[in-house]
Design an enzyme around this catalytic site. Sequence first.
Site, PDB file in Angstrom:
ATOM      1  N   ARG A 117       0.808  -1.166  -0.121  1.00 61.75           N
ATOM      2  CA  ARG A 117      -0.030  -0.090   0.023  1.00 61.75           C
ATOM      3  C   ARG A 117       0.953   1.315  -0.064  1.00 61.75           C
ATOM      4  O   ARG A 117       1.804   1.412  -0.868  1.00 61.75           O
ATOM      5  CB  ARG A 117      -1.032  -0.033   1.200  1.00 61.75           C
ATOM      6  CG  ARG A 117      -2.066   0.882   1.021  1.00 61.75           C
ATOM      7  CD  ARG A 117      -3.162   0.791   2.370  1.00 61.75           C
ATOM      8  NE  ARG A 117      -2.510   1.085   3.403  1.00 61.75           N
ATOM      9  CZ  ARG A 117      -3.153   1.187   4.853  1.00 61.75           C
ATOM     10  NH1 ARG A 117      -4.169   0.744   4.891  1.00 61.75           N
ATOM     11  NH2 ARG A 117      -2.300   1.749   5.778  1.00 61.75           N
ATOM     12  N   HIS A 151       4.042  -0.291   8.123  1.00 61.62           N
ATOM     13  CA  HIS A 151       2.766  -0.801   8.407  1.00 61.62           C
ATOM     14  C   HIS A 151       2.670  -2.270   8.348  1.00 61.62           C
ATOM     15  O   HIS A 151       2.719  -2.733   7.196  1.00 61.62           O
ATOM     16  CB  HIS A 151       1.631  -0.070   7.934  1.00 61.62           C
ATOM     17  CG  HIS A 151       0.254  -0.022   8.548  1.00 61.62           C
ATOM     18  ND1 HIS A 151       0.151   0.287   9.958  1.00 61.62           N
ATOM     19  CD2 HIS A 151      -0.862  -0.422   8.118  1.00 61.62           C
ATOM     20  CE1 HIS A 151      -1.168   0.311  10.245  1.00 61.62           C
ATOM     21  NE2 HIS A 151      -1.623  -0.144   9.182  1.00 61.62           N
ATOM     22  N   ARG A 168       2.005   2.819  17.324  1.00 60.03           N
ATOM     23  CA  ARG A 168       0.440   3.590  17.116  1.00 60.03           C
ATOM     24  C   ARG A 168      -0.760   3.024  17.038  1.00 60.03           C
ATOM     25  O   ARG A 168      -0.933   1.892  16.782  1.00 60.03           O
ATOM     26  CB  ARG A 168       0.877   3.829  15.222  1.00 60.03           C
ATOM     27  CG  ARG A 168       2.164   4.435  15.128  1.00 60.03           C
ATOM     28  CD  ARG A 168       2.042   4.453  13.314  1.00 60.03           C
ATOM     29  NE  ARG A 168       1.720   3.698  12.705  1.00 60.03           N
ATOM     30  CZ  ARG A 168       2.569   2.636  12.184  1.00 60.03           C
ATOM     31  NH1 ARG A 168       3.794   2.702  12.470  1.00 60.03           N
ATOM     32  NH2 ARG A 168       2.311   1.489  11.549  1.00 60.03           N
ATOM     33  N   CYS A 195     -34.028   1.228   6.667  1.00 59.53           N
ATOM     34  CA  CYS A 195     -34.129   2.489   5.618  1.00 59.53           C
ATOM     35  C   CYS A 195     -33.218   3.367   5.566  1.00 59.53           C
ATOM     36  O   CYS A 195     -32.319   3.532   6.621  1.00 59.53           O
ATOM     37  CB  CYS A 195     -35.673   2.558   5.863  1.00 59.53           C
ATOM     38  SG  CYS A 195     -36.727   1.400   5.899  1.00 59.53           S
ATOM     39  N   ASP A 223     -33.835   6.427   6.904  1.00 56.65           N
ATOM     40  CA  ASP A 223     -34.220   7.325   8.090  1.00 56.65           C
ATOM     41  C   ASP A 223     -34.424   6.542   9.327  1.00 56.65           C
ATOM     42  O   ASP A 223     -34.587   7.020  10.193  1.00 56.65           O
ATOM     43  CB  ASP A 223     -35.110   8.274   7.848  1.00 56.65           C
ATOM     44  CG  ASP A 223     -35.068   9.202   6.223  1.00 56.65           C
ATOM     45  OD1 ASP A 223     -33.943   9.763   6.127  1.00 56.65           O
ATOM     46  OD2 ASP A 223     -35.875   8.880   5.429  1.00 56.65           O
TER      47      ASP A 223
END
Length: 380
Positions: free
Chosen positions: A135, A167, A223, A314, A316
């Site tokens: 990465r 990392h 970290r 849904c 909301d």
Amino acid sequence: MSDPVPQRAEIVVDLAAVRHNVRILKDLVSVDGPVQLMTVVKADGYGHGMVEVAAAARDAGADWLGVATIDEALALRAAGDEGPLLCWLSAPGDDFAAAVRAGVEVTAYSVAELDEIAAAGPARVQLKVDTGLSRGGAARADWESLFAAAAAHEEAGRVRVTGVFSHLAASDEPDHPANDQQEQSFRDALALAERAGLAPDVTHLANSAATLLRPSSHFDLVRCGIASYGLDPAPGTSPRIGLRPAMTVRARLVLSKEVAAGDGVSYGHTWVAPQDTTVGLVPAGYAEGIPRAAGNTASAWVADSLRPVRGRVCMDQLVVDLQGELLPPGTEVVLFGPGDRGEPTAQDWAEAVGTISYEIVTRVGGRLVRRHVDSEGTTR
């Protein structure tokens, strides 16, 4: 929680829990000697509130703060943070000069990026090497050229190389062969950096999982991101060290109603009541970051019981099975929290929808109000 139920729905973050977790992590690595602790507060503090969490972490003794972007770092400086601060993700044309003026340590992955930083210098720079994650970070074939360029810039006074880091790809799987391979690769990188004449203040490899599971990877600094928020970076594998989840997501019922056997619930009728029951409407949905995949898989805590989510979530709102009770509007609903009362945790929700707790806590938001409390005494 003892404070009033929200009008609709909210995120409550206990800063005392953050301080508690940071202290535990700092104590854990202190047995290795002078190992420093970085609290990672990127992505708005993993959804917990970057500025507030950063202050709590500093109060608890975090030596460093870590963020992804320059914008995040500058926001911390604008909020008053003055301690060691690293950012590690930039794009061509980012405002390195602003970061340099603010005393932010920036990261170079390549000679071109290092040259861009040096042009804005004198800058405090850390070099990231790719040891197997494939990465961000310099590829192995480019390590020597990056270190040579850094040494030249340092000799010219354009940068000060303060760190070298990498990392891990599989630290949550302690037996994965990539862990040994990456740690050895990182040691190889440090040897090359030393040969190039670099003498960084800190070298670091360990994330939260490696902090808990792999002491050999601690180097000068660890970290810690997700563990700082009280969530387990390697569920089922990590030792129990007393971390406490800091986030609770809660709402209140809008209404409850009876549903007859054979009635379908929510879009597509993906759940049909097998018998007469009751359901409650919760005013939070995928616009608030509640996973749509939680329909028929996750549960909430209502009236001292686990209540399954029924039907599709849904935009909301979502529906929970009240299992025959008609509870009044305003009844508290806890979607997830620390788990003290039996309520689901972020890890429970993650397992229900096939993801990780990181995604659960960072994605919640939308119209949810976020409120910071301090179970040791204050609210803000």
